[in-house]
Design a protein around this motif. Structure first.
Motif, PDB file in Angstrom:
ATOM      1  N   LYS A  16      20.819-116.668 -40.459  1.00  0.00           N
ATOM      2  CA  LYS A  16      20.975-117.770 -41.449  1.00  0.00           C
ATOM      3  C   LYS A  16      22.217-118.580 -41.107  1.00  0.00           C
ATOM      4  O   LYS A  16      23.190-118.131 -40.971  1.00  0.00           O
ATOM      5  CB  LYS A  16      20.943-117.072 -42.840  1.00  0.00           C
ATOM      6  CG  LYS A  16      21.060-117.966 -44.035  1.00  0.00           C
ATOM      7  CD  LYS A  16      20.964-117.016 -45.190  1.00  0.00           C
ATOM      8  CE  LYS A  16      20.650-117.834 -46.497  1.00  0.00           C
ATOM      9  NZ  LYS A  16      20.309-116.915 -47.639  1.00  0.00           N
ATOM     10  N   ASP A  89       9.484-115.604 -47.107  1.00  0.00           N
ATOM     11  CA  ASP A  89      10.919-116.135 -46.840  1.00  0.00           C
ATOM     12  C   ASP A  89      10.433-117.512 -46.122  1.00  0.00           C
ATOM     13  O   ASP A  89       9.392-117.506 -45.304  1.00  0.00           O
ATOM     14  CB  ASP A  89      11.777-115.537 -45.519  1.00  0.00           C
ATOM     15  CG  ASP A  89      12.432-114.225 -46.221  1.00  0.00           C
ATOM     16  OD1 ASP A  89      13.086-114.471 -47.239  1.00  0.00           O
ATOM     17  OD2 ASP A  89      12.656-113.224 -45.511  1.00  0.00           O
ATOM     18  N   ASP A 107      16.859-120.369 -46.430  1.00  0.00           N
ATOM     19  CA  ASP A 107      17.235-120.279 -47.863  1.00  0.00           C
ATOM     20  C   ASP A 107      16.142-120.259 -48.911  1.00  0.00           C
ATOM     21  O   ASP A 107      16.111-119.555 -49.798  1.00  0.00           O
ATOM     22  CB  ASP A 107      18.269-121.462 -48.149  1.00  0.00           C
ATOM     23  CG  ASP A 107      19.425-120.940 -47.514  1.00  0.00           C
ATOM     24  OD1 ASP A 107      19.903-119.872 -47.420  1.00  0.00           O
ATOM     25  OD2 ASP A 107      19.958-122.079 -46.770  1.00  0.00           O
ATOM     26  N   ASP A 109      12.702-119.117 -50.952  1.00  0.00           N
ATOM     27  CA  ASP A 109      12.163-117.969 -50.900  1.00  0.00           C
ATOM     28  C   ASP A 109      10.964-118.009 -52.057  1.00  0.00           C
ATOM     29  O   ASP A 109      11.083-118.720 -52.959  1.00  0.00           O
ATOM     30  CB  ASP A 109      13.008-116.779 -51.169  1.00  0.00           C
ATOM     31  CG  ASP A 109      13.922-116.502 -50.173  1.00  0.00           C
ATOM     32  OD1 ASP A 109      13.584-116.299 -49.023  1.00  0.00           O
ATOM     33  OD2 ASP A 109      15.306-116.630 -50.510  1.00  0.00           O
ATOM     34  N   LEU A 122      12.507-119.333 -55.427  1.00  0.00           N
ATOM     35  CA  LEU A 122      13.844-118.752 -55.462  1.00  0.00           C
ATOM     36  C   LEU A 122      14.614-119.426 -54.556  1.00  0.00           C
ATOM     37  O   LEU A 122      14.201-120.212 -53.418  1.00  0.00           O
ATOM     38  CB  LEU A 122      13.707-117.289 -55.059  1.00  0.00           C
ATOM     39  CG  LEU A 122      12.591-116.305 -55.757  1.00  0.00           C
ATOM     40  CD1 LEU A 122      12.691-115.163 -54.897  1.00  0.00           C
ATOM     41  CD2 LEU A 122      13.389-116.257 -57.219  1.00  0.00           C
ATOM     42  N   ASP A 123      15.943-119.580 -54.916  1.00  0.00           N
ATOM     43  CA  ASP A 123      17.141-119.961 -54.066  1.00  0.00           C
ATOM     44  C   ASP A 123      16.883-121.538 -53.558  1.00  0.00           C
ATOM     45  O   ASP A 123      17.481-121.967 -52.694  1.00  0.00           O
ATOM     46  CB  ASP A 123      17.090-119.110 -52.586  1.00  0.00           C
ATOM     47  CG  ASP A 123      17.231-117.771 -52.861  1.00  0.00           C
ATOM     48  OD1 ASP A 123      17.966-117.278 -53.902  1.00  0.00           O
ATOM     49  OD2 ASP A 123      16.970-116.792 -52.269  1.00  0.00           O
ATOM     50  N   GLU A 124      16.282-122.218 -54.617  1.00  0.00           N
ATOM     51  CA  GLU A 124      16.345-123.488 -54.325  1.00  0.00           C
ATOM     52  C   GLU A 124      17.531-124.304 -54.326  1.00  0.00           C
ATOM     53  O   GLU A 124      17.989-125.436 -53.430  1.00  0.00           O
ATOM     54  CB  GLU A 124      15.177-124.420 -55.040  1.00  0.00           C
ATOM     55  CG  GLU A 124      13.932-124.041 -54.929  1.00  0.00           C
ATOM     56  CD  GLU A 124      12.683-124.725 -55.803  1.00  0.00           C
ATOM     57  OE1 GLU A 124      11.776-125.526 -55.323  1.00  0.00           O
ATOM     58  OE2 GLU A 124      12.844-124.383 -56.969  1.00  0.00           O
ATOM     59  N   ASP A 125      18.619-123.795 -55.031  1.00  0.00           N
ATOM     60  CA  ASP A 125      19.780-124.377 -55.124  1.00  0.00           C
ATOM     61  C   ASP A 125      20.741-124.186 -53.853  1.00  0.00           C
ATOM     62  O   ASP A 125      21.315-124.948 -53.465  1.00  0.00           O
ATOM     63  CB  ASP A 125      20.647-123.738 -56.384  1.00  0.00           C
ATOM     64  CG  ASP A 125      20.818-122.275 -56.528  1.00  0.00           C
ATOM     65  OD1 ASP A 125      19.671-121.486 -55.953  1.00  0.00           O
ATOM     66  OD2 ASP A 125      21.484-121.763 -57.361  1.00  0.00           O
ATOM     67  N   GLU A 126      20.514-122.750 -53.318  1.00  0.00           N
ATOM     68  CA  GLU A 126      21.093-122.522 -51.974  1.00  0.00           C
ATOM     69  C   GLU A 126      20.436-123.378 -50.969  1.00  0.00           C
ATOM     70  O   GLU A 126      21.294-123.892 -50.097  1.00  0.00           O
ATOM     71  CB  GLU A 126      20.625-121.105 -51.737  1.00  0.00           C
ATOM     72  CG  GLU A 126      21.497-119.995 -52.450  1.00  0.00           C
ATOM     73  CD  GLU A 126      20.895-118.611 -52.150  1.00  0.00           C
ATOM     74  OE1 GLU A 126      20.738-118.483 -50.729  1.00  0.00           O
ATOM     75  OE2 GLU A 126      21.080-117.836 -52.657  1.00  0.00           O
ATOM     76  N   SER A 130      22.516-125.944 -48.624  1.00  0.00           N
ATOM     77  CA  SER A 130      22.889-125.678 -47.429  1.00  0.00           C
ATOM     78  C   SER A 130      23.264-126.737 -46.482  1.00  0.00           C
ATOM     79  O   SER A 130      23.757-126.736 -45.205  1.00  0.00           O
ATOM     80  CB  SER A 130      21.667-125.034 -46.769  1.00  0.00           C
ATOM     81  OG  SER A 130      20.615-125.878 -46.612  1.00  0.00           O
TER      82      SER A 130
END
Length: 164
Positions: A16, A89, A107, A109, A122-126, A130
């Motif tokens: 990652k 993922d 990032d 998921d 999940l984790d669209e903000d991450e 990025s």
């Protein structure tokens, strides 16, 4: 080519942002030249409670990686075989070389519950934080398309066909 888990093992390396986040041994179940399937116990220490699912010691992951698709699908079961669901993922296409399966996590998921009633992005903000869209806009667009594709498959019972 189908390979029994007793015949072959490898190491999965999850990368990652250019750094290896985790490495763990896995049994090679199948490699047909496009899709690589491995099986491994929960590799992180302790319990990880996401609120919608708990990953814990004893859980078994059957992980499907593709050399030509931008995602991985991980079937999650309890140690006694009960299906928890699928953790997906968004990744660059997997690379297998010298007994190591290298997977670059991007990032994003998707979680799909065992009964299919819950499909969570999940984790669209991450992903946005990025900087991938600025560094590699082609990869960022491929990642977004892959998430949309997986969500559509999950909502239309297409995951079973994909993994079948």
């Amino acid at each position: 080519m189908s390979v029994s888990s007793a015949e072959s093992s490898l190491v999965v390396a999850l990368v990652k942002a250019g750094r290896t986040r985790i490495r763990y041994p896995a049994d090679l179940v199948r490699d047909d030249g496009t899709r690589i399937t491995v099986r491994a116990p929960w590799a992180a220490p302790g319990v990880r409670d996401f609120g919608f699912v708990r990953f814990e010691p004893g859980d078994v992951f059957t992980e499907h990686y593709w050399r030509d698709l931008w995602f991985a699908v991980k079937e999650v079961r309890t140690g006694s075989g009960g299906l928890k669901g699928w953790y997906c993922d968004i990744t660059r296409p997997a690379v297998l070389r010298d007994g190591e399966l290298v997977v670059e996590d991007l990032d994003l998921d998707l979680w799909v519950s065992a009964d299919g009633s819950s499909v969570l992005r999940l984790d669209e903000d991450e992903f946005e934080a990025s900087g991938l869209a600025d560094r590699d806009p082609v990869a960022a667009e491929a990642a977004r398309r892959a998430l949309d594709e997986l969500e559509l498959l999950a909502r239309t019972d297409g995951l079973a066909a994909l993994l079948g």
